[in-house]
Structures are given as structure tokens and as C-alpha cells.
Design a protein around this motif. Sequence first.
Motif, PDB file in Angstrom:
ATOM      1  N   PHE A 313      44.546  10.239 -37.653  1.00 12.36           N
ATOM      2  CA  PHE A 313      45.202  11.176 -36.735  1.00 12.36           C
ATOM      3  C   PHE A 313      44.191  12.119 -36.079  1.00 12.36           C
ATOM      4  CE2 PHE A 313      49.094   9.975 -39.018  1.00 12.36           C
ATOM      5  CZ  PHE A 313      49.971   9.849 -37.951  1.00 12.36           C
ATOM      6  N   GLU A 314      43.109  12.433 -36.778  1.00 11.64           N
ATOM      7  CA  GLU A 314      42.083  13.292 -36.183  1.00 11.64           C
ATOM      8  C   GLU A 314      41.412  12.596 -35.002  1.00 11.64           C
ATOM      9  OE1 GLU A 314      39.363  14.844 -39.084  1.00 11.64           O
ATOM     10  OE2 GLU A 314      40.981  15.548 -40.392  1.00 11.64           O
ATOM     11  N   LEU A 315      41.328  11.255 -35.042  1.00  9.65           N
ATOM     12  CA  LEU A 315      40.767  10.516 -33.915  1.00  9.65           C
ATOM     13  C   LEU A 315      41.634  10.641 -32.668  1.00  9.65           C
ATOM     14  CD1 LEU A 315      39.503   7.197 -35.577  1.00  9.65           C
ATOM     15  CD2 LEU A 315      38.139   9.119 -34.769  1.00  9.65           C
ATOM     16  N   LEU A 316      42.924  10.993 -32.863  1.00 13.11           N
ATOM     17  CA  LEU A 316      43.829  11.195 -31.726  1.00 13.11           C
ATOM     18  C   LEU A 316      43.786  12.640 -31.232  1.00 13.11           C
ATOM     19  CD1 LEU A 316      46.913   9.123 -32.969  1.00 13.11           C
ATOM     20  CD2 LEU A 316      45.243   8.473 -31.216  1.00 13.11           C
ATOM     21  N   GLY A 317      42.922  13.466 -31.829  1.00 15.26           N
ATOM     22  CA  GLY A 317      42.730  14.825 -31.341  1.00 15.26           C
ATOM     23  C   GLY A 317      43.341  15.922 -32.185  1.00 15.26           C
ATOM     24  N   PHE A 318      43.993  15.591 -33.312  1.00 13.72           N
ATOM     25  CA  PHE A 318      44.626  16.606 -34.143  1.00 13.72           C
ATOM     26  C   PHE A 318      43.602  17.305 -35.029  1.00 13.72           C
ATOM     27  CE2 PHE A 318      48.204  13.773 -33.237  1.00 13.72           C
ATOM     28  CZ  PHE A 318      49.200  14.687 -32.910  1.00 13.72           C
ATOM     29  N   ASN A 319      43.862  18.581 -35.327  1.00 10.93           N
ATOM     30  CA  ASN A 319      43.074  19.307 -36.303  1.00 10.93           C
ATOM     31  C   ASN A 319      43.447  18.835 -37.707  1.00 10.93           C
ATOM     32  OD1 ASN A 319      41.711  20.859 -34.356  1.00 10.93           O
ATOM     33  ND2 ASN A 319      43.425  22.324 -34.268  1.00 10.93           N
ATOM     34  N   THR A 320      42.699  19.282 -38.721  1.00 11.37           N
ATOM     35  CA  THR A 320      42.838  18.747 -40.073  1.00 11.37           C
ATOM     36  C   THR A 320      44.235  18.915 -40.653  1.00 11.37           C
ATOM     37  OG1 THR A 320      40.499  19.146 -40.532  1.00 11.37           O
ATOM     38  CG2 THR A 320      41.974  18.863 -42.434  1.00 11.37           C
ATOM     39  N   ARG A 321      44.781  20.148 -40.657  1.00 10.10           N
ATOM     40  CA  ARG A 321      46.066  20.372 -41.294  1.00 10.10           C
ATOM     41  C   ARG A 321      47.219  19.657 -40.571  1.00 10.10           C
ATOM     42  NH1 ARG A 321      46.958  23.654 -45.296  1.00 10.10           N
ATOM     43  NH2 ARG A 321      45.112  22.520 -45.995  1.00 10.10           N
ATOM     44  N   PRO A 322      47.316  19.727 -39.230  1.00  9.14           N
ATOM     45  CA  PRO A 322      48.361  18.932 -38.557  1.00  9.14           C
ATOM     46  C   PRO A 322      48.214  17.432 -38.831  1.00  9.14           C
ATOM     47  CG  PRO A 322      47.518  20.596 -37.068  1.00  9.14           C
ATOM     48  CD  PRO A 322      46.619  20.613 -38.280  1.00  9.14           C
ATOM     49  N   ALA A 323      46.964  16.955 -38.929  1.00 13.28           N
ATOM     50  CA  ALA A 323      46.742  15.532 -39.221  1.00 13.28           C
ATOM     51  C   ALA A 323      47.278  15.177 -40.598  1.00 13.28           C
ATOM     52  CB  ALA A 323      45.255  15.203 -39.130  1.00 13.28           C
ATOM     53  N   GLU A 324      47.125  16.094 -41.559  1.00 13.24           N
ATOM     54  CA  GLU A 324      47.633  15.858 -42.913  1.00 13.24           C
ATOM     55  C   GLU A 324      49.159  15.838 -42.941  1.00 13.24           C
ATOM     56  OE1 GLU A 324      43.842  17.890 -45.299  1.00 13.24           O
ATOM     57  OE2 GLU A 324      45.720  19.000 -45.022  1.00 13.24           O
ATOM     58  N   TYR A 325      49.789  16.750 -42.202  1.00 16.23           N
ATOM     59  CA  TYR A 325      51.250  16.772 -42.126  1.00 16.23           C
ATOM     60  C   TYR A 325      51.780  15.496 -41.472  1.00 16.23           C
ATOM     61  CZ  TYR A 325      51.405  21.738 -43.430  1.00 16.23           C
ATOM     62  OH  TYR A 325      51.302  22.931 -44.091  1.00 16.23           O
ATOM     63  N   LEU A 326      51.121  15.066 -40.407  1.00 17.12           N
ATOM     64  CA  LEU A 326      51.568  13.859 -39.704  1.00 17.12           C
ATOM     65  C   LEU A 326      51.392  12.613 -40.581  1.00 17.12           C
ATOM     66  CD1 LEU A 326      50.243  14.597 -36.124  1.00 17.12           C
ATOM     67  CD2 LEU A 326      52.633  14.263 -36.773  1.00 17.12           C
TER      68      LEU A 326
END
Length: 534
Positions: A313-326
Motif C-alpha cells: 500500500f505504501e507503493l500506492l502513496g500511503f503513509n505507514t499507519r494508513p497503509a497498515e489500516y488498509l
Amino acid sequence: MPNPPNQLGGDSPSIFPLVSKKREIVLFSSTAIALYGYDQGMMSLINTNYSYLKTMGIAEESPIVGIIVSVYYLGCAAGAVVASWLADREGRKPSIFTCLATTALGNILMFVSGLSGLSAEASSSWNGHAIITMLLGRIVMGLGVGGIDAVIPVYSSELSSDKARGRALAQEFQMNIFGLLVAYAINLGITIAWGKENQWAWRVPIIVMQAFPILLMLVISRLPETPRWFFSKNRKDDAKDALEDIHGKETAASKFAELEKAQEEESNAKVGYKDMLIPGGSHSHPSMVTVMGQINQALTGYGAVSVYGPQIFELLGFNTRPAEYLTLGNYISYFLTMTIAWLTIDVIGRRRLMIWGSAGLSASFLLLTIFGGLATVSRIPDLAVEIPGTVILFIATTIFGITWLPTVWLIPTEIYPSTARAQGAAISVIVWGFANFTVTLLTPIGFNQLKYWLFLVFAVTNGFAGWWTKRYSPESGGRSFEDNQGFFESAAKEGSWVVSKVDGGRFKRMERKAVEQPEEEEGIRSPLLGRREN
């Protein structure tokens, strides 16, 4: 021999009064398979825990992070060989019990590696041996889980009806995703509460896993051994008792006659690894189908997505915590949509699902490549990339769960004779272990070097997986174990492995019979889950 299966008689009651023996078997097998998923969900956030990295003495972007994850799969490969040998020699149940105990031991070694009392700081008293203990724990736990992954599908399929094997195994692999979801949710919750500097944020998710093998070891004595194994050892009285324990006396009589006939046909067909792995061997063809099934599943890229979800998800531009939630949301969707797998696998068939799945995954990863590239363009709003990219990744995960997750584990249990079924499942796990070792080892390097272009690699490899499956993988669903031998016999006579050319293309799809027996219909609707108490 732990928990001797011959102690089970026809009047053995269920553990729970409202649960049939068939349902107990599914619940047990499903919980055992959940161990595989739990490890993936557990390691996905441990890999980014600062206390863990400090305790192991490694940097966050070090390739050693991938090595610690991937050696587990080497253990799985070795465990599959040992477990399959034990399953044929002593029985499916004793093999499973031994694998559960081994899993528990490996889990404890992981938990204590670098342990420093109640302090949040890593102890220096380990003098660099923490990482050695962790690696040893990963390998030992892999031995246990690999053995479970080899024997449980065999155990389950040998106790399922011909028309219901797919649904039974798909239900078990839904629990595999449940294990992944539970591990990740526990890990994420503790990480948020205690922070990534706290050693207990990564140790607690590890030790919670102990509940699975301990619970399973406590209840395994109540379950039956497979009648097919009893027949392979000429223990017909025990086979009869096991059939009555599962099906009741009336149905058991007819099934006993069927198994007796099948065993007579296979009695002189002893098969070893030499016959299965050497080109030209008597069972090299089904082994190639098994090997390529697991390689192609690895090429779908979803071993990487499961273990490294937040980084995807970080490769799609999300920061760490939003990437973890997603990632958590993706796992929840993954678990829920797996219901579609066990509703379709015995209707559409294994082969067609895999072909459609490869096409859908290729398209999904191609789109993710585009959105990953757009995420690096500053002029494009973040949400314009993040929202459609997330939707596509959720869809791709659903496609994989329905089409590729259970099918490649099911096929090896359907295409070998009883004398080679455990070895066939072992070959499946061995290849799965080495393939996922490679994928999980190279994926962190791919993140660092290829960035979003890694998605394009997976788009191409999924295309290859679909092509190979369409050309060479026969449909094994809806047929008896003995009927599936007909494909390989015809292929040998006709000198071709191309499915469309063997036996007039009969194995391109599932067979449809005009009239189904009542018991078979019940099996399609509810394999091993019948409401009737036995």
C-alpha cells in the motif's frame, strides 16, 4: 504412537453434543490450516518493529529481514517430507500430532529469542545469538507447519465425498485467512497501543499462536483415522469402525465395499519418490502438475502481498499507519470473500477458476503498475491514485482467494492413488516452500530496486500461470480418486500432456451427471457438515 486411531468405535460421541463428527473434522482441519495464515499475518508487522530489528541486530532495509521470513519456508519443505513419511507409516493422525508439537516448539524458540525480562530494551547478554535463535525457531516452526500443510489436505480429502472435496478444503483455507487476519489484527492493535519500540509488541503476537497447536493436540484423540489409510495397512476392522464413526452403520457398509474394491486395484501399485520425480517415472506426470501448480501460485505474487501488505500500500502513496489500516481491511475482505471459493470450487471446477484467476490478476497488477507510477507524479492528487489503487488491490486479493488459494492444495490430493497421496501432498508443500522462500526473499529487494514496477513483473508471471494451467492442468473435480487416474493413463497412451488432446478433451471441465445420488447431493451442499448426527 499418540492418540491411536483404532480406539475409536462406531458409537464414539462428538466432542460437543450439537456438533456432528463430520463437522468436528472440518473444524479441526480448518484450525490446523489457520497456522499457515497466522504466521504470514504475524510477520508482516514484526518486520517493521524497531525493537525486533534492534534485538536481531539488523537494519530495517537489510536483506536479512527477508531471510528470517523466508527460512521458514525451507523448514516447511523439509517438514513435508518427514510428515508424509510418518503419515504413510504410522497414520495421518500421529503425523499431524507430531507436526503440532513441532510447531509449538518452534514458536517458543521465536518468542524467547533475545528475551530481556520485562524491559522494553533488547538484552545484550545474548551476544548476537538472538538472531540465531530466531532463525532456528523459524525453521523448526516451518517443519511443523509444512508437515501440517502436507498431511491435513490428505486427511480432509480422504474423509470427504468425491463431490465435496473442493468445498471442504476451501472452507479450511478460509480459516487460513482467518488466522492471517487474527494475527495481523492482534499485531496492529498491540503496535498502536505499545509502539514499535516495545519488545512485547512483537513477542505477544508470537506467543498467542501457541493456542492453536495446544488446542488441536488436546482434541485430536477424538477424531477418526482415515479409512483409506487403514485399508492400506490391511486393517479392515479398524477401517469399518472409522467409517461407522463418520457416516453411521448404514452408509458405512456401502463405503466399505467401495474402498475395498479401490484398495484391491491399487494393492500392487506401490509408488515412491523415484517414480514421482524422475522424468518418465510411473507418476512423473501428476507430479509435474503438482509442481507447476505451486510454482504458478507463487508467481501470482500473493505470497508477497500477504507478508508485505503494508509495504504494498505504501507503493500506492500511503503513509505507514494508513497503509497498515488498509492492509487490515484487505485481510477482512479476503476472509469474507473466501466464502465464494467454497461455493464455486465444486461447481465451476479447479482448472477454470485458476485460468480466470490468472487473467483477472494480470489485469489487476497491470493497473496497479499504472497507478503506482502515477503516485510518483506530484501534479496528480493523492486520492486520484490511492482510491482506485486500493479498490483494485482489494479486488485482486478477492480473485486470488477464490481462484488460486485452495485449488493448488486440493489438486494433489485428487490425482494420486492412495499409495502415493501423502508423498504427492509432500511434493506440493516442498515446491510451495522453495517457491515462497524465493518470492519472500526477493520481494524486499524488489521493493527497494523496482518500486511499483514490481507490479508489472507479477502481471507477466500471472499471464504465464494462466497459459500453463489452460494447456496442461486437468480438471480433477467431481471425479473419484480412481477416475482421475484415467487422465494420466490416457495421456501416456496418446503421448501428449495437453489437456485438450487427451481423451478427447474430457478433462477440460467437470463432468455433469444427469442423476445424482441423494448422499452425493448432500455432500455437494454440505461436505462433512451434514446436519444429521452420526
